[in-house]
Design an enzyme around this catalytic site. Structure first.
Site, PDB file in Angstrom:
ATOM      1  N   GLU A 126       0.697  -1.191  -0.002  1.00  0.00           N
ATOM      2  CA  GLU A 126      -0.064   0.064  -0.044  1.00  0.00           C
ATOM      3  C   GLU A 126       0.778   1.345  -0.211  1.00  0.00           C
ATOM      4  OE1 GLU A 126      -2.840   0.106   3.194  1.00  0.00           O
ATOM      5  OE2 GLU A 126      -3.848  -1.780   2.665  1.00  0.00           O
ATOM      6  N   GLU A 182      -5.119  -8.477   1.768  1.00  0.00           N
ATOM      7  CA  GLU A 182      -5.790  -8.167   3.111  1.00  0.00           C
ATOM      8  C   GLU A 182      -7.140  -7.490   2.951  1.00  0.00           C
ATOM      9  OE1 GLU A 182      -4.040  -4.411   5.484  1.00  0.00           O
ATOM     10  OE2 GLU A 182      -1.966  -5.477   4.941  1.00  0.00           O
TER      11      GLU A 182
HETATM   12  C1  FCB Z   1      -3.964  -1.627   5.789  1.00  0.00           C
HETATM   13  C2  FCB Z   1      -2.506  -1.791   6.339  1.00  0.00           C
HETATM   14  C3  FCB Z   1      -2.605  -2.800   7.660  1.00  0.00           C
HETATM   15  C4  FCB Z   1      -3.865  -2.491   8.705  1.00  0.00           C
HETATM   16  C5  FCB Z   1      -5.096  -2.667   7.993  1.00  0.00           C
HETATM   17  C6  FCB Z   1      -6.347  -2.337   8.876  1.00  0.00           C
HETATM   18  O1  FCB Z   1      -4.180  -0.515   5.483  1.00  0.00           O
HETATM   19  O2  FCB Z   1      -1.903  -2.483   5.350  1.00  0.00           O
HETATM   20  O3  FCB Z   1      -1.290  -2.834   8.153  1.00  0.00           O
HETATM   21  O4  FCB Z   1      -3.475  -1.368   9.377  1.00  0.00           O
HETATM   22  O5  FCB Z   1      -4.997  -1.613   6.951  1.00  0.00           O
END
Ligand code: FCB
Length: 460
Positions: A172, A368
């Site tokens: 990210e 994620e």
């Molecule tokens: C994402 C991050 C991760 C965590 C989640 C909730 O943006 O990559 O580390 O903080 O959000």
């Protein structure tokens, strides 16, 4: 919130060849500051008020000392893959120069422990924790940081390419660039739109250089993880602002990867913030070095509205994260997670579609996805039907997207453990396994049992 048992949440039919895993990141779980160099997040955590509850990166989840227990939990869950990140400052204290034998040894034990349990190691090189020395020299606004990152990639590839199944350069990059250098909510806490644009560019340059170095050293399955967020507006008057937000959140990264350079509209709209002199045309093919897969992290949607319409109810994203945009605000709609993020499962398909349209032929992994859920009492810390429902609804969407022809090959729940949620410290809990912040004790939540059951039933 009700305390329904998670077993009430339906099962899913997940295909056997669809890779299922869980993810974590180094600074959020490792602890053991004595065993590594300092990073920008350690310095940020020492700044009064930067992290809401004053939490610091040590002990975090004390993972460096408890990794055997965490490996056992991964084994119990039955995941195919585990997505972890290397701490640059643990591998190379100071960011440049000789690697630390103790640092490499720790990751050797982790990777070998995964392989011994039949779990595929899925490693990310950078999840926002820039070595302090590099941050003090300008961090990602400095081209030399991209070069140092490529050297760090070589060290890792030479050491681990025979054992790591899939690699990501960055996680990210929008977050460290725009939350770190424009909004100041994240390390290093700078509030300079021009610096954020330069950081974004050098992150992507570092990515491209690292892909080349990883590949030359024999690493395979190389990619990058983005957080493409579908960006929408109902009000036609907000079209221009929405396009700009989409530009900074999404198109910038996708266009650079696709070899299209920096979107022309962003270059124009941000010309009062930077002269873009850090962009060198000969870098662009390096940034667009072919990748083998792309990752998408999805949590929510950006709903752009006028400042008047948002009123005082605006939460979540804000305009400071999108320098150069015409005036705008954000208005997420209920239901919200504990982060104030709108729960919007169809958005994950929209995001996957945007990635697949921009990078045709590149397989996608959801790296994620998950939810922070409020805990009002000890029972809430384990009985988490809202999180389980969130996981269910989003995995179901991803499987539908796959059936409709988007080449999405896997899914990772965020997160294995409750951990340090960056500037929110311990106050926001994303884990499917509870971690007691005082004792480090791990306790699987109902969502973990549900997830485990979904993985087990695939062979049924
Ligand atoms: C994402 C991050 C991760 C965590 C989640 C909730 O943006 O990559 O580390 O903080 O959000």
């Amino acid at each position: 919130m009700t305390n329904d048992d998670a077993s009430a949440i339906p099962d899913l039919d997940i295909p056997q060849d669809f890779e299922m895993g869980v993810a974590t990141s180094a600074w959020q779980i490792e602890g053991d500051l004595a065993g590594r160099g300092r990073c920008n997040w350690d310095d940020f955590a020492d700044t009064p008020g930067a992290i809401v509850d004053g939490a610091t990166g040590d002990p975090a989840c004390d993972h460096v000392h408890r990794y055997e227990e965490d490996l056992e939990l991964l084994d119990w869950l039955g995941v195919d893959a585990y997505s972890f990140t290397f701490s640059w400052a643990r591998v190379i204290p100071g960011g440049i120069g000789q690697p630390s034998t103790a640092g490499l040894d720790f990751y050797d034990r982790l990777v070998d422990g995964l392989l011994a349990r039949g779990i595929r190691p899925f490693a990310t090189l950078f999840h926002w924790d820039t070595p302090s020395e590099l941050e003090q020299a300008g961090g990602w606004t400095n081209r030399a940081t991209a070069e140092a990152f490529a050297d760090y990639a070589s060290v890792l590839a030479e050491h681990f390419s025979d054992r790591i199944e899939r690699w990501a350069t960055l996680n990210e990059p929008w977050c460290p660039a725009f939350l770190g250098y424009a909004a100041g909510y994240f390390a290093p806490g700078r509030k300079e739109g021009g610096a954020a644009l330069s950081a974004a560019y050098h992150l992507m340059l570092g990515h491209g250089m690292a892909i080349d170095r990883l590949r030359s050293a024999g690493a395979r399955n190389l990619g990058i993880i983005l957080n493409i967020i579908p960006t929408v507006a109902d009000d036609p008057a907000m079209a221009e602002a929405t396009h700009h937000v989409d530009g900074i959140q999404n198109r910038l990264w996708l266009d650079l990867l696709a070899g299209r350079g920096i979107p022309a509209d962003l270059r124009d709209n941000c010309s009062s913030l930077t002269d873009w002199s850090f962009v060198h045309d000969e870098d662009l093919p390096i940034v667009a070095t072919p990748i083998d897969w792309v990752g998408e992290n999805y949590y929510s949607v950006n709903r752009v509205v006028s400042v008047e319409e948002a009123g005082s109810a605006a939460i979540g994203q804000d305009a400071s994260m999108f320098p150069g945009a015409p005036e705008h605000a954000f208005a997420p709609r209920p239901p919200f997670t504990d982060m104030g993020w709108e729960v919007f499962p169809p958005g994950i398909t929209m995001a996957l579609q945007q990635v697949s349209d921009a990078l045709p032929g590149v397989p996608i992994y959801v790296c994620e996805n998950g939810a922070a859920v409020e805990e009002n009492n000890d029972d809430d810390a384990i009985r988490d039907p809202i999180r389980t429902q969130y996981l269910h609804d989003h995995i179901a969407e991803v499987l539908r997207a796959r059936n409709s022809g988007i080449d999405v090959r896997g899914y990772n729940a965020w997160s294995l453990l409750d951990n340090l949620e960056w500037a929110s410290g311990w106050t926001k809990k994303f884990g499917i396994i509870r971690v007691d912040p005082d004792t480090g004790t791990r306790t699987p939540k109902d969502s973990a049992s549900w997830y485990r059951r979904q993985l087990a039933r695939r062979s049924a």
